[in-house]
Motif scaffolding. Structure first.
Motif, short mmCIF file in Angstrom:
data_model
loop_
_atom_site.label_atom_id
_atom_site.label_comp_id
_atom_site.label_asym_id
_atom_site.label_seq_id
_atom_site.Cartn_x
_atom_site.Cartn_y
_atom_site.Cartn_z
N THR A 158 33.35 29.60 47.07
CA THR A 158 33.59 30.59 48.12
C THR A 158 34.92 30.34 48.82
O THR A 158 35.71 31.27 49.05
N ILE A 159 35.20 29.08 49.16
CA ILE A 159 36.45 28.72 49.83
C ILE A 159 37.65 29.00 48.93
O ILE A 159 38.66 29.55 49.37
N LEU A 160 37.53 28.65 47.65
CA LEU A 160 38.62 28.90 46.71
C LEU A 160 38.86 30.40 46.54
O LEU A 160 40.02 30.86 46.46
N SER A 161 37.77 31.19 46.49
CA SER A 161 37.91 32.65 46.35
C SER A 161 38.54 33.28 47.58
O SER A 161 39.26 34.28 47.48
N ALA A 162 38.26 32.71 48.76
CA ALA A 162 38.82 33.24 50.01
C ALA A 162 40.33 33.10 50.05
O ALA A 162 41.01 33.86 50.76
N GLU A 163 40.87 32.15 49.29
CA GLU A 163 42.31 31.90 49.31
C GLU A 163 43.06 32.65 48.22
O GLU A 163 44.28 32.57 48.14
N THR A 164 42.34 33.39 47.37
CA THR A 164 43.00 34.11 46.29
C THR A 164 43.48 35.49 46.75
O THR A 164 42.98 36.05 47.72
N THR A 165 44.45 36.02 46.03
CA THR A 165 44.98 37.35 46.33
C THR A 165 44.23 38.41 45.52
O THR A 165 43.95 38.20 44.33
N LEU A 166 43.89 39.52 46.18
CA LEU A 166 43.17 40.60 45.51
C LEU A 166 44.13 41.65 44.99
O LEU A 166 45.09 42.01 45.65
N ASN A 178 29.25 37.65 41.14
CA ASN A 178 30.48 37.12 40.54
C ASN A 178 31.42 38.20 40.02
O ASN A 178 32.48 37.88 39.47
N SER A 179 31.08 39.47 40.23
CA SER A 179 32.02 40.56 39.92
C SER A 179 33.25 40.50 40.81
O SER A 179 34.26 41.15 40.51
N ILE A 180 33.18 39.74 41.92
CA ILE A 180 34.35 39.63 42.80
C ILE A 180 35.54 39.00 42.08
O ILE A 180 36.69 39.23 42.48
N TYR A 181 35.27 38.25 41.02
CA TYR A 181 36.37 37.64 40.27
C TYR A 181 37.24 38.70 39.60
O TYR A 181 38.42 38.47 39.33
N LYS A 182 36.65 39.87 39.32
CA LYS A 182 37.40 40.97 38.70
C LYS A 182 38.42 41.57 39.67
O LYS A 182 39.34 42.28 39.26
N LEU A 183 38.23 41.32 40.98
CA LEU A 183 39.15 41.86 41.99
C LEU A 183 40.39 41.00 42.15
O LEU A 183 41.40 41.45 42.70
N GLN A 184 40.31 39.77 41.71
CA GLN A 184 41.41 38.83 41.92
C GLN A 184 42.55 39.10 40.95
O GLN A 184 42.33 39.44 39.79
#
Length: 308
Positions: A158-166, A178-184
């Motif tokens: 969660t912390i690592l995903s919060a720091e990624t750019t969408l 885990n579909s949120i990974y498709k937004l990154q």
């Protein structure tokens, strides 16, 4: 343009014809949520109030049902609001919070089932040592481990995903998994590696442990008398049924992030609904009907006249 894409709010784009069927969706899912709350809470209440159910096996069942309640409450209230809203949106921070709770509780399910398998293993394969091994301290440690370890594992993701750019603001789902990974914009190698480690630690290893313990149980019961086999079947079969159903739904969820965008939207919605519908209703049904002591107390609770 980059600022627009890296939006604070995410659109949940997995709904099908929501404007046409919003009230149908709402009332069906509200009814399901009420059933989940009532059925799971009823069994937890029975285990809490009846002294003869204050055994490790029933305590683990209560923990599993509480887990199901929290799992559903993480999804249903937001889902019901979305059905009645003109726009199905969620802030990225709230989305990550839902992601954290969803996978923490889903992983806890595997660890709780592992604890239940260990309890049955000790009970059937080492009956004389059962009360020495399965003390209150042991049960408390297993419960703490089952809830804290997944939460810490998933918190890192969660912390690592919060720091990624969408690079996209539309999620192909009805809640945040885990579909949120498709937004990154770029899939982080660290997230991928930690995700694989978490999958092994929280799903695959517990499943292998359960398979090992039940194999030992079946070997012991096969060599034992009919009464022992009957007892093993009564207590172990419900756990195996829950494990199989949850594993199938988890396999779908793990693979959904790898599914191509042309996967039919309706089929995706149906599979997603199965993840949040069946399991939380399946658990109390299985344990309420298949566990003899719980079934007996349920009958007394809802049909008291027959036991006067």
């Amino acid at each position: 343009m980059a600022d627009e894409l890296n939006a604070t709010y995410i659109t949940l784009g997995g709904h099908v014809e929501i404007n046409k069927y919003r009230y149908v969706y709402f009332f069906i899912m509200l009814l399901v949520y009420i059933l989940i709350i009532c059925s799971n809470s009823a069994i937890v209440y029975l285990i809490y109030v009846h002294q003869n159910l204050h055994e490790p096996m029933y305590i683990f069942i209560a923990a599993l049902l509480i887990n199901s309640l929290l799992y559903s409450t993480n999804i249903y209230p937001k889902l019901l609001i979305d059905f009645l809203s003109e726009k199905q949106i969620i802030s990225y921070s709230a989305c990550l919070f839902q992601f954290q709770i969803f996978y923490s509780l889903a992983s806890s399910e595997f660890l709780l089932l592992s604890a239940m398998a260990y309890d049955r293993y000790v009970s059937i394969c080492k009956p004389l040592q059962y009360h020495t091994i399965m003390r209150k301290t042991t049960v408390s440690i297993l419960l703490l481990f089952a809830w804290l370890v997944p939460a810490c594992h998933v918190a890192v993701l969660t912390i690592l995903s919060a720091e990624t750019t969408l690079c996209d603001s539309t999620l192909k789902g009805i809640f945040c998994n885990n579909s949120i990974y498709k937004l990154q914009c770029v899939t982080s190698r660290v997230i991928t590696i930690h995700g694989v480690v978490s999958l092994i630690d929280l799903s695959i290893l517990p499943m292998l442990f359960i398979i090992f313990t039940y194999t030992k149980i079946f070997i012991v019961t096969y060599r034992s008398c009919r009464e022992v086999r009957k007892k093993a079947a009564e207590t172990c079969l419900p756990h195996l049924m829950v494990l199989i159903s949850f594993s199938i739904l988890s396999a779908y969820d793990i693979s959904i992030a790898r599914v191509e965008s042309n996967f039919p939207k309706t089929a995706r919605l149906i599979m997603t609904l199965q993840m949040i519908l069946y399991h939380s209703l399946f658990n109390p049904l299985i344990y309420g009907l298949k566990m003899k002591e719980i079934s007996k107390h349920l009958k007394r609770l809802f049909c008291p006249d027959k036991f006067i």
